[in-house]
Every structure is written in C-alpha cells, then in structure tokens.
Design an enzyme around this catalytic site. Structure first.
Site, PDB file in Angstrom:
ATOM      1  N   HIS A 123     -40.020 -10.842  -0.759  1.00 20.24           N
ATOM      2  CA  HIS A 123     -40.214 -10.674  -2.204  1.00 20.24           C
ATOM      3  C   HIS A 123     -39.135  -9.755  -2.764  1.00 20.24           C
ATOM      4  O   HIS A 123     -38.794  -8.742  -2.158  1.00 20.24           O
ATOM      5  CB  HIS A 123     -41.617 -10.158  -2.548  1.00 20.24           C
ATOM      6  CG  HIS A 123     -42.063  -8.946  -1.809  1.00 20.24           C
ATOM      7  ND1 HIS A 123     -42.383  -8.948  -0.458  1.00 20.24           N
ATOM      8  CD2 HIS A 123     -42.253  -7.672  -2.226  1.00 20.24           C
ATOM      9  CE1 HIS A 123     -42.763  -7.741  -0.084  1.00 20.24           C
ATOM     10  NE2 HIS A 123     -42.679  -6.928  -1.144  1.00 20.24           N
ATOM     11  N   LEU A 124     -38.608 -10.155  -3.896  1.00 19.52           N
ATOM     12  CA  LEU A 124     -37.590  -9.386  -4.601  1.00 19.52           C
ATOM     13  C   LEU A 124     -38.236  -8.809  -5.850  1.00 19.52           C
ATOM     14  O   LEU A 124     -38.698  -9.554  -6.715  1.00 19.52           O
ATOM     15  CB  LEU A 124     -36.409 -10.280  -4.985  1.00 19.52           C
ATOM     16  CG  LEU A 124     -35.299  -9.611  -5.799  1.00 19.52           C
ATOM     17  CD1 LEU A 124     -34.537  -8.614  -4.942  1.00 19.52           C
ATOM     18  CD2 LEU A 124     -34.355 -10.660  -6.358  1.00 19.52           C
TER      19      LEU A 124
END
Length: 178
Positions: A123-124
């Site tokens: 996840h960014l």
C-alpha cells in the site's frame, strides 16, 4: 540475481488480508479487519484506492493506493501494477487538491517489519499536507467510520472529476455519495 531469494513473506500462515477482503467485497470481514466497505473509493483490475482507517494529527482522510490483487511488498509487484499504482497516486493527489485544498501532498510506502509495514499487502499512502502539520511526528489514531465515509465520498467525487478531465471513464469510482 534471483530477486525472489531476497524477500520472504512476513504474513502469518493463515493471514486474512484486510485489503483483499475489502477489494473482493468479502462481507463479513474477518474479526481483525478494521476496514469497512465505505472505505473503498476506486477499484479496477490493477489498482484500488481506499481511505485509511488510521489518521495522523488533526487532518483525517489520507488515502492508500493498493494493487487489486494480493502482493505483499514492493519486491513482488509486477512492473505493470507498480506503474498503475504510480499513475493512480498522481490522480489521487490531484483529487485531494480538488476535494480538500491542501497546501501540498506526500506519499510514502513501507516494506517488512523493520520498514514499518503493518499490513501484509502493498500500500502506498497519499497524504494531504498543510504547513506545520507535523505529519511525521504524529502518532497514529483510529479514524471514525463516519469520517472515513465522508472523506471517501469527497475524494471519490474529486477523483471522478480528475479521471473525466483526463478523458477516462469514472465508472470504477465506487465511493458512496456524501
């Protein structure tokens, strides 16, 4: 070099991935999943966008861009998925500018426990930023579901506008109306 030998999964054997449950609509979610269906802002075959259940400081509503399929870390992302995440992070940052008028944006991403990764699905983080927000000096705190629902609706409407302005379909925006 065999890059697969450089990375070992940190997910427990019977890991119930909260992001996979959210993207796949697997309701009811597992007991440890803090996500709710209204956190989901956007979903297509490569990437999804959600409002994070944790906030930092006084400004709630940061987003996360994730692969729609399960990949644990940067190390195992296919190049096409990594590229799609990069493109969507720009679109989400633009949507944040339209929805919340922050003074700036930041992105960050973590890999493995020593890298501060807590969910075993890549996840960014995309953060709206304000002068003196002290983002990197804040402790995490839980964001109430109703606040996340409102933020998802606001971000989804703005993301639909960004996609339309780029000549793309906004049909994959799934955030509920405000």
């Amino acid at each position: 070099m065999n890059t697969a030998a450089l990375f070992t999964s940190h997910a427990p054997r019977d890991y119930a991935c909260p992001f996979c449950e959210l993207v796949q609509g697997a309701v009811p979610f597992s007991a440890d999943n803090l996500c709710v269906p209204t956190d989901l802002v956007y979903r297509d075959e490569l990437v999804s966008v959600l409002i994070a259940c944790d906030g930092f400081g006084d400004h709630e509503g940061h987003a996360m861009v994730i692969p729609s399929a399960h990949f644990e870390a940067l190390y195992d992302l296919p190049d096409a998925v990594n590229a799609a995440i990069a493109v969507m992070s720009r679109r989400v940052a633009l949507a944040m500018k339209a929805a919340w008028a922050p003074q700036g944006t930041s992105v960050r991403q973590h890999n493995e426990p020593a890298g501060n990764q807590h969910v075993w699905h890549y996840h960014l983080h995309v953060f709206p930023r304000w002068d003196d927000d002290a983002l990197y000096r804040q402790m995490r705190h839980r964001v109430p579901v109703d606040v996340r629902r409102a933020k998802a609706a606001e971000l989804g409407a703005a993301l639909a506008g960004v996609l339309t302005a780029e000549g793309l379909s906004s049909a994959d925006v799934v955030a509920p109306p405000a």
